[in-house]
Write a protein that holds these residues in place. Structure first.
Motif, mmCIF file in Angstrom:
data_model
loop_
_atom_site.group_PDB
_atom_site.id
_atom_site.type_symbol
_atom_site.label_atom_id
_atom_site.label_comp_id
_atom_site.label_asym_id
_atom_site.label_seq_id
_atom_site.Cartn_x
_atom_site.Cartn_y
_atom_site.Cartn_z
ATOM 1 N N ASP A 24 18.818 64.603 5.112
ATOM 2 C CA ASP A 24 20.278 64.653 5.213
ATOM 3 C C ASP A 24 20.741 64.503 6.661
ATOM 4 O O ASP A 24 21.688 63.772 6.952
ATOM 5 N N LEU A 25 20.069 65.190 7.558
ATOM 6 C CA LEU A 25 20.431 65.136 8.966
ATOM 7 C C LEU A 25 20.236 63.738 9.545
ATOM 8 O O LEU A 25 21.093 63.221 10.267
ATOM 9 N N SER A 26 19.128 63.094 9.200
ATOM 10 C CA SER A 26 18.874 61.749 9.740
ATOM 11 C C SER A 26 19.871 60.728 9.191
ATOM 12 O O SER A 26 20.332 59.848 9.932
ATOM 13 N N ILE A 27 20.226 60.834 7.929
ATOM 14 C CA ILE A 27 21.217 59.912 7.351
ATOM 15 C C ILE A 27 22.583 60.146 8.000
ATOM 16 O O ILE A 27 23.298 59.198 8.324
ATOM 17 N N SER A 28 22.934 61.397 8.195
ATOM 18 C CA SER A 28 24.211 61.718 8.828
ATOM 19 C C SER A 28 24.263 61.178 10.256
ATOM 20 O O SER A 28 25.267 60.572 10.666
ATOM 21 N N MET A 56 24.516 55.514 -0.106
ATOM 22 C CA MET A 56 24.064 54.746 -1.274
ATOM 23 C C MET A 56 23.262 53.525 -0.843
ATOM 24 O O MET A 56 22.230 53.198 -1.440
ATOM 25 N N ILE A 57 23.702 52.824 0.189
ATOM 26 C CA ILE A 57 22.982 51.647 0.672
ATOM 27 C C ILE A 57 21.626 52.048 1.236
ATOM 28 O O ILE A 57 20.616 51.383 0.991
ATOM 29 N N VAL A 58 21.576 53.161 1.965
ATOM 30 C CA VAL A 58 20.296 53.639 2.496
ATOM 31 C C VAL A 58 19.358 53.999 1.354
ATOM 32 O O VAL A 58 18.173 53.640 1.363
ATOM 33 N N ALA A 59 19.870 54.688 0.333
ATOM 34 C CA ALA A 59 19.036 55.077 -0.805
ATOM 35 C C ALA A 59 18.523 53.850 -1.553
ATOM 36 O O ALA A 59 17.336 53.780 -1.914
ATOM 37 N N GLU A 60 19.396 52.865 -1.788
ATOM 38 C CA GLU A 60 18.967 51.659 -2.481
ATOM 39 C C GLU A 60 17.933 50.897 -1.662
ATOM 40 O O GLU A 60 16.989 50.325 -2.213
ATOM 41 N N SER A 61 18.077 50.906 -0.354
ATOM 42 C CA SER A 61 17.104 50.234 0.507
ATOM 43 C C SER A 61 15.758 50.938 0.460
ATOM 44 O O SER A 61 14.713 50.286 0.420
ATOM 45 N N TRP A 62 15.779 52.266 0.467
ATOM 46 C CA TRP A 62 14.517 53.007 0.373
ATOM 47 C C TRP A 62 13.835 52.750 -0.959
ATOM 48 O O TRP A 62 12.624 52.568 -1.028
ATOM 49 N N ILE A 63 14.600 52.730 -2.021
ATOM 50 C CA ILE A 63 14.022 52.473 -3.344
ATOM 51 C C ILE A 63 13.458 51.068 -3.400
ATOM 52 O O ILE A 63 12.350 50.846 -3.891
ATOM 53 N N ALA A 64 14.184 50.116 -2.882
ATOM 54 C CA ALA A 64 13.748 48.722 -2.934
ATOM 55 C C ALA A 64 12.577 48.454 -2.004
ATOM 56 O O ALA A 64 11.740 47.601 -2.287
ATOM 57 N N SER A 65 12.484 49.171 -0.894
ATOM 58 C CA SER A 65 11.424 48.893 0.061
ATOM 59 C C SER A 65 10.097 49.515 -0.330
ATOM 60 O O SER A 65 9.086 49.195 0.268
ATOM 61 N N GLU A 66 10.065 50.370 -1.317
ATOM 62 C CA GLU A 66 8.815 51.027 -1.706
ATOM 63 C C GLU A 66 7.765 49.999 -2.095
ATOM 64 O O GLU A 66 6.755 49.866 -1.473
ATOM 65 N N ASP A 67 7.999 49.259 -3.163
ATOM 66 C CA ASP A 67 7.138 48.148 -3.547
ATOM 67 C C ASP A 67 7.893 47.319 -4.575
ATOM 68 O O ASP A 67 7.827 47.596 -5.765
ATOM 69 N N PRO A 68 8.622 46.311 -4.132
ATOM 70 C CA PRO A 68 9.462 45.542 -5.044
ATOM 71 C C PRO A 68 8.683 44.833 -6.150
ATOM 72 O O PRO A 68 9.250 44.494 -7.166
ATOM 73 N N LEU A 69 7.405 44.600 -5.969
ATOM 74 C CA LEU A 69 6.651 43.912 -7.009
ATOM 75 C C LEU A 69 6.415 44.790 -8.229
ATOM 76 O O LEU A 69 6.184 44.291 -9.319
ATOM 77 N N ASP A 70 6.470 46.116 -8.068
ATOM 78 C CA ASP A 70 6.288 47.006 -9.200
ATOM 79 C C ASP A 70 7.520 47.060 -10.081
ATOM 80 O O ASP A 70 7.446 47.475 -11.224
ATOM 81 N N ILE A 71 8.666 46.665 -9.548
ATOM 82 C CA ILE A 71 9.892 46.642 -10.334
ATOM 83 C C ILE A 71 9.871 45.378 -11.165
ATOM 84 O O ILE A 71 10.053 44.287 -10.658
ATOM 85 N N SER A 72 9.601 45.531 -12.438
ATOM 86 C CA SER A 72 9.497 44.341 -13.276
ATOM 87 C C SER A 72 10.478 44.455 -14.433
ATOM 88 O O SER A 72 10.710 45.533 -14.963
ATOM 89 N N PHE A 73 11.029 43.348 -14.789
ATOM 90 C CA PHE A 73 11.924 43.272 -15.922
ATOM 91 C C PHE A 73 11.138 42.686 -17.079
ATOM 92 O O PHE A 73 10.335 41.773 -16.907
ATOM 93 N N SER A 74 11.386 43.198 -18.267
ATOM 94 C CA SER A 74 10.678 42.644 -19.406
ATOM 95 C C SER A 74 11.237 41.262 -19.725
ATOM 96 O O SER A 74 12.401 40.972 -19.465
ATOM 97 N N GLU A 75 10.405 40.422 -20.276
ATOM 98 C CA GLU A 75 10.830 39.066 -20.616
ATOM 99 C C GLU A 75 11.902 39.080 -21.698
ATOM 100 O O GLU A 75 12.710 38.186 -21.788
ATOM 101 N N ASP A 76 11.911 40.149 -22.520
ATOM 102 C CA ASP A 76 12.895 40.229 -23.593
ATOM 103 C C ASP A 76 14.314 40.395 -23.038
ATOM 104 O O ASP A 76 15.272 39.945 -23.637
#
Length: 153
Positions: A24-28, A56-76
């Protein structure tokens, strides 16, 4: 400032509470620095992000930077068309779009071509990015795939 949007975690462990407080302190502090830099650069007040939007942008960036290849969408999800139109896939964040060589073009077998999602392009294509699931042109006259995934946009 930190009390406005704390990371809520119910725990009795002081170490976890301390780590959450440091986040929290670092984001602030980062937001205060961002505001100061934007004000010095002459940005209008409307162009400067609010604290919650910045978090929100920092959180989304942290989530996305973890390993984007593991985020997969099903073909369906992409193949299923409930009605006449395909669902609109939201554009990914710029940090995800420009992240290294994790994006590869893939030809998709569809009856109708999809519109290119690059800004300013009105072409139709059957080439889809495997990383961000966007349809982008790969042609001699226009290379929207490269333009979309580079910082030059």
């Amino acid at each position: 400032m930190i009390a406005l949007y704390r990371i809520k975690a119910r725990t009795k462990r002081w170490t976890v509470r301390t780590i959450m407080h440091m986040f929290d302190l670092s984001i602030s502090n980062a937001w205060l620095h961002y505001r100061q830099c934007m004000a010095q650069s002459g940005a209008r007040r409307k162009e400067i992000l609010q604290y919650l939007d910045f978090r929100m942008i920092v959180a989304e960036s942290w989530i996305a930077s973890e390993d984007p290849l593991d985020i997969s969408f099903s073909e369906d999800e992409t193949d299923a068309m409930p009605g006449k139109h395909r669902p609109v896939v939201p554009q990914p964040l710029e940090i995800v779009r420009t992240s290294g060589a994790k994006h590869l073009p893939k030809m998709v077998a569809q009856k109708n071509a999809s519109r290119c999602r690059n800004n300013g392009c009105t072409g139709k294509t059957r080439v889809q990015c495997t990383g961000c699931k966007m349809f982008l042109c790969v042609a001699v006259g226009r290379d929207c795939f490269f333009d979309y995934h580079s910082n030059t946009c």
